[in-house]
Design a protein around this motif. Structure first.
Motif, PDB file in Angstrom:
ATOM      1  N   HIS A  44     -55.126  70.365  90.479  1.00 20.88           N
ATOM      2  CA  HIS A  44     -54.674  69.525  89.370  1.00 20.88           C
ATOM      3  C   HIS A  44     -55.826  68.670  88.861  1.00 20.88           C
ATOM      4  CE1 HIS A  44     -51.944  67.489  86.766  1.00 20.88           C
ATOM      5  NE2 HIS A  44     -52.247  66.318  87.288  1.00 20.88           N
ATOM      6  N   GLN A  45     -56.102  68.785  87.586  1.00 20.81           N
ATOM      7  CA  GLN A  45     -57.190  68.027  86.981  1.00 20.81           C
ATOM      8  C   GLN A  45     -56.672  67.103  85.888  1.00 20.81           C
ATOM      9  OE1 GLN A  45     -59.917  70.984  85.619  1.00 20.81           O
ATOM     10  NE2 GLN A  45     -60.560  71.549  87.664  1.00 20.81           N
ATOM     11  N   GLY A  46     -55.429  66.783  85.932  1.00 23.41           N
ATOM     12  CA  GLY A  46     -54.876  65.903  84.921  1.00 23.41           C
ATOM     13  C   GLY A  46     -54.392  66.712  83.725  1.00 23.41           C
ATOM     14  N   PRO A  47     -53.791  66.049  82.751  1.00 15.04           N
ATOM     15  CA  PRO A  47     -53.282  66.766  81.577  1.00 15.04           C
ATOM     16  C   PRO A  47     -54.433  67.346  80.759  1.00 15.04           C
ATOM     17  CG  PRO A  47     -53.087  64.390  81.271  1.00 15.04           C
ATOM     18  CD  PRO A  47     -53.563  64.616  82.690  1.00 15.04           C
ATOM     19  N   THR A  48     -54.211  68.546  80.286  1.00  9.56           N
ATOM     20  CA  THR A  48     -55.236  69.191  79.462  1.00  9.56           C
ATOM     21  C   THR A  48     -54.755  69.236  78.027  1.00  9.56           C
ATOM     22  OG1 THR A  48     -54.319  71.368  79.914  1.00  9.56           O
ATOM     23  CG2 THR A  48     -56.106  70.619  81.345  1.00  9.56           C
ATOM     24  N   ALA A  49     -55.673  69.004  77.128  1.00 10.97           N
ATOM     25  CA  ALA A  49     -55.348  69.062  75.700  1.00 10.97           C
ATOM     26  C   ALA A  49     -55.290  70.517  75.279  1.00 10.97           C
ATOM     27  CB  ALA A  49     -56.412  68.327  74.892  1.00 10.97           C
ATOM     28  N   PRO A  50     -54.415  70.851  74.352  1.00 10.77           N
ATOM     29  CA  PRO A  50     -54.372  72.233  73.882  1.00 10.77           C
ATOM     30  C   PRO A  50     -55.693  72.612  73.229  1.00 10.77           C
ATOM     31  CG  PRO A  50     -53.009  70.819  72.491  1.00 10.77           C
ATOM     32  CD  PRO A  50     -53.489  69.985  73.653  1.00 10.77           C
ATOM     33  N   VAL A  51     -56.118  73.824  73.486  1.00  8.84           N
ATOM     34  CA  VAL A  51     -57.374  74.310  72.938  1.00  8.84           C
ATOM     35  C   VAL A  51     -57.158  74.691  71.480  1.00  8.84           C
ATOM     36  CG1 VAL A  51     -59.166  76.063  73.131  1.00  8.84           C
ATOM     37  CG2 VAL A  51     -58.098  75.146  75.187  1.00  8.84           C
ATOM     38  N   ALA A  52     -57.943  74.102  70.595  1.00  7.46           N
ATOM     39  CA  ALA A  52     -57.825  74.411  69.167  1.00  7.46           C
ATOM     40  C   ALA A  52     -58.442  75.779  68.909  1.00  7.46           C
ATOM     41  CB  ALA A  52     -58.534  73.354  68.338  1.00  7.46           C
ATOM     42  N   LYS A  53     -57.746  76.568  68.120  1.00 10.22           N
ATOM     43  CA  LYS A  53     -58.259  77.894  67.785  1.00 10.22           C
ATOM     44  C   LYS A  53     -59.377  77.768  66.763  1.00 10.22           C
ATOM     45  CE  LYS A  53     -55.395  81.251  67.105  1.00 10.22           C
ATOM     46  NZ  LYS A  53     -54.295  82.052  66.588  1.00 10.22           N
ATOM     47  N   GLU A  54     -60.434  78.522  67.008  1.00 11.93           N
ATOM     48  CA  GLU A  54     -61.519  78.576  66.034  1.00 11.93           C
ATOM     49  C   GLU A  54     -61.016  79.286  64.787  1.00 11.93           C
ATOM     50  OE1 GLU A  54     -64.880  77.779  65.955  1.00 11.93           O
ATOM     51  OE2 GLU A  54     -64.806  76.703  67.848  1.00 11.93           O
ATOM     52  N   PRO A  55     -61.367  78.793  63.615  1.00 12.95           N
ATOM     53  CA  PRO A  55     -60.947  79.503  62.398  1.00 12.95           C
ATOM     54  C   PRO A  55     -61.664  80.846  62.304  1.00 12.95           C
ATOM     55  CG  PRO A  55     -62.353  77.625  61.870  1.00 12.95           C
ATOM     56  CD  PRO A  55     -62.105  77.575  63.334  1.00 12.95           C
ATOM     57  N   LEU A  56     -60.991  81.821  61.757  1.00 16.38           N
ATOM     58  CA  LEU A  56     -61.582  83.140  61.573  1.00 16.38           C
ATOM     59  C   LEU A  56     -62.394  83.162  60.280  1.00 16.38           C
ATOM     60  CD1 LEU A  56     -58.588  85.427  62.567  1.00 16.38           C
ATOM     61  CD2 LEU A  56     -60.562  84.781  63.956  1.00 16.38           C
ATOM     62  N   TRP A  57     -63.523  83.858  60.321  1.00 16.76           N
ATOM     63  CA  TRP A  57     -64.406  83.956  59.159  1.00 16.76           C
ATOM     64  C   TRP A  57     -63.671  84.558  57.974  1.00 16.76           C
ATOM     65  CZ3 TRP A  57     -68.465  81.581  57.619  1.00 16.76           C
ATOM     66  CH2 TRP A  57     -69.272  82.109  56.610  1.00 16.76           C
ATOM     67  N   ARG A  58     -62.870  85.594  58.222  1.00 12.09           N
ATOM     68  CA  ARG A  58     -62.167  86.245  57.113  1.00 12.09           C
ATOM     69  C   ARG A  58     -61.179  85.298  56.445  1.00 12.09           C
ATOM     70  NH1 ARG A  58     -59.392  89.555  61.509  1.00 12.09           N
ATOM     71  NH2 ARG A  58     -57.368  88.560  61.674  1.00 12.09           N
ATOM     72  N   GLU A  73     -55.245  91.074  50.035  1.00 11.22           N
ATOM     73  CA  GLU A  73     -55.344  91.075  51.499  1.00 11.22           C
ATOM     74  C   GLU A  73     -56.582  90.302  51.964  1.00 11.22           C
ATOM     75  OE1 GLU A  73     -53.263  93.225  53.987  1.00 11.22           O
ATOM     76  OE2 GLU A  73     -51.991  92.518  52.347  1.00 11.22           O
ATOM     77  N   VAL A  74     -57.688  90.453  51.248  1.00  9.64           N
ATOM     78  CA  VAL A  74     -58.916  89.731  51.594  1.00  9.64           C
ATOM     79  C   VAL A  74     -58.691  88.230  51.416  1.00  9.64           C
ATOM     80  CG1 VAL A  74     -61.325  89.303  50.906  1.00  9.64           C
ATOM     81  CG2 VAL A  74     -60.478  91.651  51.128  1.00  9.64           C
ATOM     82  N   GLU A  75     -58.092  87.834  50.311  1.00 11.88           N
ATOM     83  CA  GLU A  75     -57.844  86.416  50.055  1.00 11.88           C
ATOM     84  C   GLU A  75     -56.937  85.800  51.111  1.00 11.88           C
ATOM     85  OE1 GLU A  75     -56.311  85.595  46.170  1.00 11.88           O
ATOM     86  OE2 GLU A  75     -58.269  85.810  45.203  1.00 11.88           O
ATOM     87  N   ARG A  76     -55.991  86.575  51.624  1.00 15.66           N
ATOM     88  CA  ARG A  76     -55.066  86.053  52.629  1.00 15.66           C
ATOM     89  C   ARG A  76     -55.601  86.178  54.050  1.00 15.66           C
ATOM     90  NH1 ARG A  76     -49.966  89.075  52.164  1.00 15.66           N
ATOM     91  NH2 ARG A  76     -51.165  90.662  51.126  1.00 15.66           N
TER      92      ARG A  76
END
Length: 141
Positions: free
Chosen positions: A31-45, A79-82
């Motif tokens: 146990h290392q204490g509460p962990t913050a949720p890992v933010a997802k890296e934005p995708l280049w596309r 599709e590219v725009e989205r």
């Protein structure tokens, strides 16, 4: 008539009736204490698609107009725009040129958006230099 026994399937249980399947779990980490949720890296596309869409809408142009000027299909540009398709550099250059941008302009804007988003995530963590602040742009194809 003959004594014909119908073919009946026999069910042979793999575990005793009523026994629950054994679930294996990885050993618990200390146990290392509460962990913050890992933010997802934005995708280049997603970033590139957002830049294309914002520029198209700022110019008050339709998907059809830009797709025709770029000589790509309207559904593909959508599709590219989205962010649903990972477009080639040729397609990105064609779409950028159709909007009056160079490929470098498009990528620079997407890189600025990436920096903005990742520095926002890093601001919640450490102060000072963050591993997500970049001075340059590197693309690998």
């Amino acid at each position: 008539m003959t004594d014909h026994v119908p073919n009946e399937a026999r069910v042979i249980p793999l575990r005793p009736h009523g026994a629950r399947p054994r679930v294996t779990r990885p050993p618990a980490a200390p146990h290392q204490g509460p962990t913050a949720p890992v933010a997802k890296e934005p995708l280049w596309r997603d970033l590139v698609g957002d830049v294309l869409r914002r520029e198209r809408l700022a110019q008050e142009r339709t998907l059809k107009d830009v797709a025709d000027a770029a000589r790509i299909s309207m559904p593909y540009l959508s599709e590219v725009e989205r962010g649903r398709k990972e477009a080639s550099s040729e397609v990105l250059a064609a779409a950028a040129h159709a909007l009056g941008l160079g490929l470098g302009d498009l990528l620079h804007r997407a890189q600025g958006e990436l920096t903005r988003l990742t520095s926002h995530h890093a601001a919640g963590g450490r102060r000072g230099t963050s591993p997500s602040s970049h001075d340059g742009l590197c693309l690998a194809a």
